[in-house]
Design a protein around this motif. Sequence first.
Motif, PDB file in Angstrom:
ATOM      1  N   ASP A 298       0.741  -1.142   0.058  1.00  0.00           N
ATOM      2  CA  ASP A 298       0.017  -0.083   0.106  1.00  0.00           C
ATOM      3  C   ASP A 298       0.978   1.224  -0.173  1.00  0.00           C
ATOM      4  O   ASP A 298       0.631   2.245  -0.714  1.00  0.00           O
ATOM      5  N   LEU A 301       2.436   1.831  -3.369  1.00  0.00           N
ATOM      6  CA  LEU A 301       1.077   2.226  -4.242  1.00  0.00           C
ATOM      7  C   LEU A 301       1.102   3.798  -4.180  1.00  0.00           C
ATOM      8  O   LEU A 301       0.783   4.466  -5.125  1.00  0.00           O
ATOM      9  N   ARG A 302       1.002   4.242  -3.036  1.00  0.00           N
ATOM     10  CA  ARG A 302       0.913   5.686  -2.505  1.00  0.00           C
ATOM     11  C   ARG A 302       2.000   6.298  -3.000  1.00  0.00           C
ATOM     12  O   ARG A 302       1.734   7.292  -3.716  1.00  0.00           O
ATOM     13  N   GLU A 304       3.792   5.452  -5.673  1.00  0.00           N
ATOM     14  CA  GLU A 304       3.781   5.563  -7.323  1.00  0.00           C
ATOM     15  C   GLU A 304       2.835   6.666  -7.528  1.00  0.00           C
ATOM     16  O   GLU A 304       3.001   7.402  -8.591  1.00  0.00           O
ATOM     17  N   ARG A 305       1.731   6.700  -6.818  1.00  0.00           N
ATOM     18  CA  ARG A 305       0.798   7.829  -7.360  1.00  0.00           C
ATOM     19  C   ARG A 305       1.463   9.304  -6.973  1.00  0.00           C
ATOM     20  O   ARG A 305       1.256  10.079  -7.783  1.00  0.00           O
ATOM     21  N   GLU A 306       2.002   9.414  -5.837  1.00  0.00           N
ATOM     22  CA  GLU A 306       2.750  10.691  -5.636  1.00  0.00           C
ATOM     23  C   GLU A 306       3.901  11.044  -6.781  1.00  0.00           C
ATOM     24  O   GLU A 306       4.134  12.125  -7.248  1.00  0.00           O
ATOM     25  N   ARG A 308       3.676   9.918  -9.934  1.00  0.00           N
ATOM     26  CA  ARG A 308       3.323  10.093 -11.125  1.00  0.00           C
ATOM     27  C   ARG A 308       2.500  11.812 -11.171  1.00  0.00           C
ATOM     28  O   ARG A 308       2.368  12.269 -12.209  1.00  0.00           O
ATOM     29  N   GLU A 309       2.314  12.282  -9.981  1.00  0.00           N
ATOM     30  CA  GLU A 309       1.780  13.537  -9.861  1.00  0.00           C
ATOM     31  C   GLU A 309       2.885  14.721  -9.462  1.00  0.00           C
ATOM     32  O   GLU A 309       2.759  15.706  -9.812  1.00  0.00           O
ATOM     33  N   CYS A 320       9.247   1.937  -8.872  1.00  0.00           N
ATOM     34  CA  CYS A 320       8.079   1.699  -8.264  1.00  0.00           C
ATOM     35  C   CYS A 320       7.404   0.400  -8.477  1.00  0.00           C
ATOM     36  O   CYS A 320       7.111  -0.366  -7.870  1.00  0.00           O
TER      37      CYS A 320
END
Length: 431
Positions: A298, A301-302, A304-306, A308-309, A320
């Motif tokens: 988890d 995944l967090r 990775e989202r950060e 991408r932003e 990642c």
Amino acid sequence: MSGQDLIGQRIKTIRRQRGLSQAQLAHPELSDSYVSLIESGKRTPTVAVLELLAAKLECSLTYLINGVTAEQMHELELGLNYAGMALENGEVAEARRRYAELLDDGSLAGLAPLRQRAEYGYALASEACGDLDEAISVLSRLHDAGDGLGGERPVAVAVALSRCHRERGDLAAAVRVGEDTLLGAGRPAWNDELVELGATLLAAYIVRGDLLRASQFSRELLTAAENLNTPRAIVAACWNAAVVADQTGRGEEALSLAERALAVQSETGEPRNLARLRQAYALLRLRVRPGDALACRDLMLRGERELRESSASTADLARCVVNLAKAEIALGDPGKAVEYARRGRDMLDERSAVPLVQAEAHLVLGHALLLFQRSEEASAELAEVERMLVNTPPSRRAAEGWLTAAEALEQLGDEEASEDAYHRALACAGL
């Protein structure tokens, strides 16, 4: 040749191009003997005198001082900024090409600060491309220049040079670079830059296997960071002390230190570096507490989202995804691990990606395929790992890659290839 000599030469060259004698250039404000001394580099003219001579010679003050016009100076600075952005965004091959073009341009010859900036950027890009020998060559020249670099650059160069020596496997040189600055007779007072150099030295101690010295120095580094009480110093010291604790079997202490680094970075740090640190922490936690694999996934995944932003590079994002494959392996889901590892592998372009990052992606995919009992596909991935590692300069990371490949090849029953990989791992480690 000094900057003073170059200015004198430019004045002499333009004066002759204009068909003027020294007396004609000097009259009526200056003496011809003074102009002669300036042209021979024996006198340093003031800015006011240079402005006067520039007006008489019908050229710009910028050209007399730097050897380029104001427009050329703007173009050079723009080129350096573009190269820096490419490097920051992970476009390492493009960054290296841009820096090399700037250095090949003779316009930087008389612009020491810009030339040194270009050389430093070129060295970092060469390191990122896996060309450690070239990076070390350039960084060594800059390091020898010492205080002539000005500002914080000497310490930054020392950090990069020590790191490259470490990755190249020359641990004695890596330690020497750090200790010469930090532990010599004229030992400087700690600041953020020196704490980062200390963290790099600490990593060299760890790789060298000098864990007693690493433990002692990590405590000194933590004390220095506490006294400075700056986010940059605390993050560097805590994270690297966490690595020492992990290496010396103190996993829970390592997690505690890493969590503090992550907390400070969360409050004050740049988003992309925060996401990177979150990924590193998740991997550490996965290793120390395998039962936390779900929570680690988890966190990844967090992260990775950060990323991408943020302005993260493709290589960062690929790492990642490959890390997520490792988490899925720990969770016992080889099918999902294969999916992530294949996605991470396919994100990397062989023309621009760092070979070791690519090799790791193939390695994790090969491991996942083995667990999924797809031996033929696993063998193909491991063959790709071998192909990439063969063309990679020796380093600690290359040694780790060969070792992991050897273990996987052994599981496949390819004893000859496994033995060869073990030998290559030893060679990369200098053994």
